[in-house]
Design a protein around this motif. Structure first.
Motif, PDB file in Angstrom:
ATOM      1  N   PHE A 241      24.226 -12.113  -3.171  1.00 22.38           N
ATOM      2  CA  PHE A 241      23.757 -12.458  -4.519  1.00 22.38           C
ATOM      3  C   PHE A 241      22.271 -12.785  -4.503  1.00 22.38           C
ATOM      4  O   PHE A 241      21.539 -12.402  -5.418  1.00 22.38           O
ATOM      5  N   MET A 242      21.826 -13.491  -3.472  1.00 24.91           N
ATOM      6  CA  MET A 242      20.412 -13.824  -3.368  1.00 24.91           C
ATOM      7  C   MET A 242      19.555 -12.566  -3.247  1.00 24.91           C
ATOM      8  O   MET A 242      18.519 -12.434  -3.919  1.00 24.91           O
ATOM      9  N   ASN A 243      19.978 -11.640  -2.427  1.00 25.88           N
ATOM     10  CA  ASN A 243      19.215 -10.401  -2.225  1.00 25.88           C
ATOM     11  C   ASN A 243      19.112  -9.576  -3.502  1.00 25.88           C
ATOM     12  O   ASN A 243      18.096  -8.915  -3.740  1.00 25.88           O
ATOM     13  N   GLU A 244      20.150  -9.644  -4.330  1.00 28.84           N
ATOM     14  CA  GLU A 244      20.197  -8.823  -5.540  1.00 28.84           C
ATOM     15  C   GLU A 244      19.646  -9.536  -6.774  1.00 28.84           C
ATOM     16  O   GLU A 244      19.445  -8.900  -7.812  1.00 28.84           O
ATOM     17  N   ASN A 245      19.386 -10.839  -6.676  1.00 29.87           N
ATOM     18  CA  ASN A 245      18.978 -11.617  -7.854  1.00 29.87           C
ATOM     19  C   ASN A 245      17.862 -12.597  -7.532  1.00 29.87           C
ATOM     20  O   ASN A 245      17.919 -13.772  -7.906  1.00 29.87           O
ATOM     21  N   LYS A 246      16.848 -12.124  -6.853  1.00 32.11           N
ATOM     22  CA  LYS A 246      15.741 -13.005  -6.431  1.00 32.11           C
ATOM     23  C   LYS A 246      15.047 -13.673  -7.624  1.00 32.11           C
ATOM     24  O   LYS A 246      14.724 -14.863  -7.581  1.00 32.11           O
ATOM     25  N   ASP A 247      14.804 -12.915  -8.682  1.00 30.55           N
ATOM     26  CA  ASP A 247      14.127 -13.478  -9.852  1.00 30.55           C
ATOM     27  C   ASP A 247      14.961 -14.570 -10.499  1.00 30.55           C
ATOM     28  O   ASP A 247      14.443 -15.621 -10.887  1.00 30.55           O
ATOM     29  N   LEU A 248      16.271 -14.350 -10.599  1.00 28.18           N
ATOM     30  CA  LEU A 248      17.161 -15.343 -11.191  1.00 28.18           C
ATOM     31  C   LEU A 248      17.204 -16.620 -10.356  1.00 28.18           C
ATOM     32  O   LEU A 248      17.139 -17.732 -10.900  1.00 28.18           O
ATOM     33  N   ILE A 249      17.287 -16.478  -9.035  1.00 31.98           N
ATOM     34  CA  ILE A 249      17.300 -17.652  -8.154  1.00 31.98           C
ATOM     35  C   ILE A 249      15.988 -18.416  -8.266  1.00 31.98           C
ATOM     36  O   ILE A 249      15.969 -19.655  -8.250  1.00 31.98           O
ATOM     37  N   GLN A 250      14.870 -17.699  -8.412  1.00 33.66           N
ATOM     38  CA  GLN A 250      13.581 -18.374  -8.570  1.00 33.66           C
ATOM     39  C   GLN A 250      13.542 -19.173  -9.863  1.00 33.66           C
ATOM     40  O   GLN A 250      13.115 -20.341  -9.882  1.00 33.66           O
ATOM     41  N   ARG A 251      13.990 -18.563 -10.951  1.00 34.37           N
ATOM     42  CA  ARG A 251      13.983 -19.270 -12.236  1.00 34.37           C
ATOM     43  C   ARG A 251      14.934 -20.463 -12.215  1.00 34.37           C
ATOM     44  O   ARG A 251      14.639 -21.520 -12.790  1.00 34.37           O
ATOM     45  N   PHE A 252      16.067 -20.309 -11.540  1.00 39.88           N
ATOM     46  CA  PHE A 252      17.014 -21.421 -11.388  1.00 39.88           C
ATOM     47  C   PHE A 252      16.347 -22.579 -10.641  1.00 39.88           C
ATOM     48  O   PHE A 252      16.439 -23.738 -11.056  1.00 39.88           O
ATOM     49  N   THR A 253      15.663 -22.264  -9.554  1.00 40.08           N
ATOM     50  CA  THR A 253      14.993 -23.295  -8.755  1.00 40.08           C
ATOM     51  C   THR A 253      13.879 -23.963  -9.546  1.00 40.08           C
ATOM     52  O   THR A 253      13.672 -25.179  -9.443  1.00 40.08           O
ATOM     53  N   ASN A 254      13.167 -23.186 -10.343  1.00 44.39           N
ATOM     54  CA  ASN A 254      12.122 -23.759 -11.200  1.00 44.39           C
ATOM     55  C   ASN A 254      12.709 -24.818 -12.127  1.00 44.39           C
ATOM     56  O   ASN A 254      12.140 -25.903 -12.303  1.00 44.39           O
ATOM     57  N   ALA A 255      13.862 -24.499 -12.720  1.00 41.66           N
ATOM     58  CA  ALA A 255      14.507 -25.438 -13.647  1.00 41.66           C
ATOM     59  C   ALA A 255      14.957 -26.708 -12.926  1.00 41.66           C
ATOM     60  O   ALA A 255      14.802 -27.816 -13.451  1.00 41.66           O
TER      61      ALA A 255
END
Length: 347
Positions: A241-255
């Motif tokens: 999931f991390m490999n396929e959704n890097k942008d989403l994980i970044q935005r999640f971490t930002n929040a």
């Protein structure tokens, strides 16, 4: 002639009204499309005020600012949280990093990777039946404690603290050993304690405060304060999931980081109000008191970076509990890129 002019004007007005209405409808549709959020389900190991920065990030709109709609699933246990993550029922798990160590050491290809730390010490408290204002750990000699699930960090941290205070763990209470029971599931420990089992139990907030209000238990010590800092709870997701959704994980971490920053600067009452929608069965005064308690023991991470020395401390606790034969490589089960980017870019 007049009638024709009126008719023409009415026709033009109707056309303009239709044009304006159509334009407004198109704009509203565009706004709706622009506001479309990515759905992320978080499987949390338990539901507790201990996770205040997470709940604040939801209610203060920080996840929404990052284009994410959050759904929270309470699993009641790290093993169940990991199962929800691996099965795809949840995209992100909030639990102790020990769960990812176990999965990695089992040889799984799609193991869980920790990408953001939320809390930096054990959030549980030792609960006695009676008030013990002068409590000392040696008071536990010959007593029985409900300690939680075998292999779980709450149990391992408790045992680590007991050993640090020179206590011997075993079933021979007559000889002064402390019997730390693991036969009662985490989710029903409080009920078992209230029902008369054991002399002590451990509990997170808001359970500890509720027991004090009911007069059925009294907080005598903070396990986290006495154990020192460890990466107690962190967000993880599967490698795929991390490999396929890097942008989403970044935005999640930002929040998450926005929530951490806000909680640091907000008052106890402000933090309590931000969490109240998730704990509507608690009064605001009770929430304020538990927020204050967690702030006093410095439970929450200031940023989401999970450091290597912290993971090593956790693995030391696990080895002390004889629950870890082989350490998992930090570089494999922890990715700090998202956390470091959040710290660098989120203001």
């Amino acid at each position: 002639m007049f009638k024709k002019v009126v008719a023409l004007a009415s026709s033009l007005a109707l056309s303009m009204l239709c044009f304006t209405g159509c334009a407004q409808t198109t704009n509203e549709q565009q706004k709706t499309e622009d506001k479309k959020l990515d759905k992320v389900t978080i499987a949390e190991v338990t539901h507790s005020v201990f996770y205040a920065p997470q709940y604040a990030a939801v209610t203060k709109g920080f996840f929404e600012e990052e284009g994410i709609d959050i759904d929270i699933l309470n699993t009641q246990g790290a093993d169940k949280t990991m199962a929800a993550l691996i099965s795809g029922e949840a995209q992100v798990g909030l639990m102790g990093p020990e769960a990812s160590i176990y999965v990695y050491n089992q040889g799984s290809d799609n193991y869980a990777i920790n990408f953001a730390q939320l809390t930096k010490r054990d959030g549980s408290f030792l609960i006695a039946r009676d008030k013990m204002p002068d409590f000392k750990y040696e008071d536990l000699k010959g007593k029985e404690i409900l300690g939680g699930r075998k292999g779980g960090v709450p149990l391992m941290t408790l045992e680590y603290v007991l050993k640090q205070h020179g206590l011997k763990i075993g079933e021979n209470t007559a000889a002064g050993e402390v019997n730390v029971r693991t036969d009662v599931q985490f989710g029903v420990m409080t009920g078992a304690f209230v029902g008369g089992e054991a002399d002590f139990t451990t509990a997170f907030e808001p359970t500890g405060t509720q027991l004090e209000k009911d007069g059925t238990g009294h907080i005598v010590a903070s396990i986290g304060q006495d154990s020192g800092e460890i990466p107690y709870t962190a967000y993880s997701t599967t490698k795929s999931f991390m490999n396929e959704n890097k942008d989403l994980i970044q935005r999640f971490t930002n929040a998450v980081y926005k929530g951490q920053l806000w909680v640091q600067s907000a008052s106890d009452e402000e933090v309590a109000k931000a969490m109240q929608p998730f704990f509507n069965d608690m009064s605001l005064d009770d929430l304020v008191s538990v927020v204050k308690r967690y702030k006093e023991v410095d439970a929450w991470s200031k940023d989401p970076v999970l450091k290597e020395e912290s993971l090593n401390k956790l693995m030391e606790v696990m080895k002390e509990a004889k629950e870890l034969d082989k350490e998992a490589p930090y570089k494999d089960i922890v990715n700090t890129d998202f956390a470091n980017n959040a710290v660098k870019n989120v203001k």
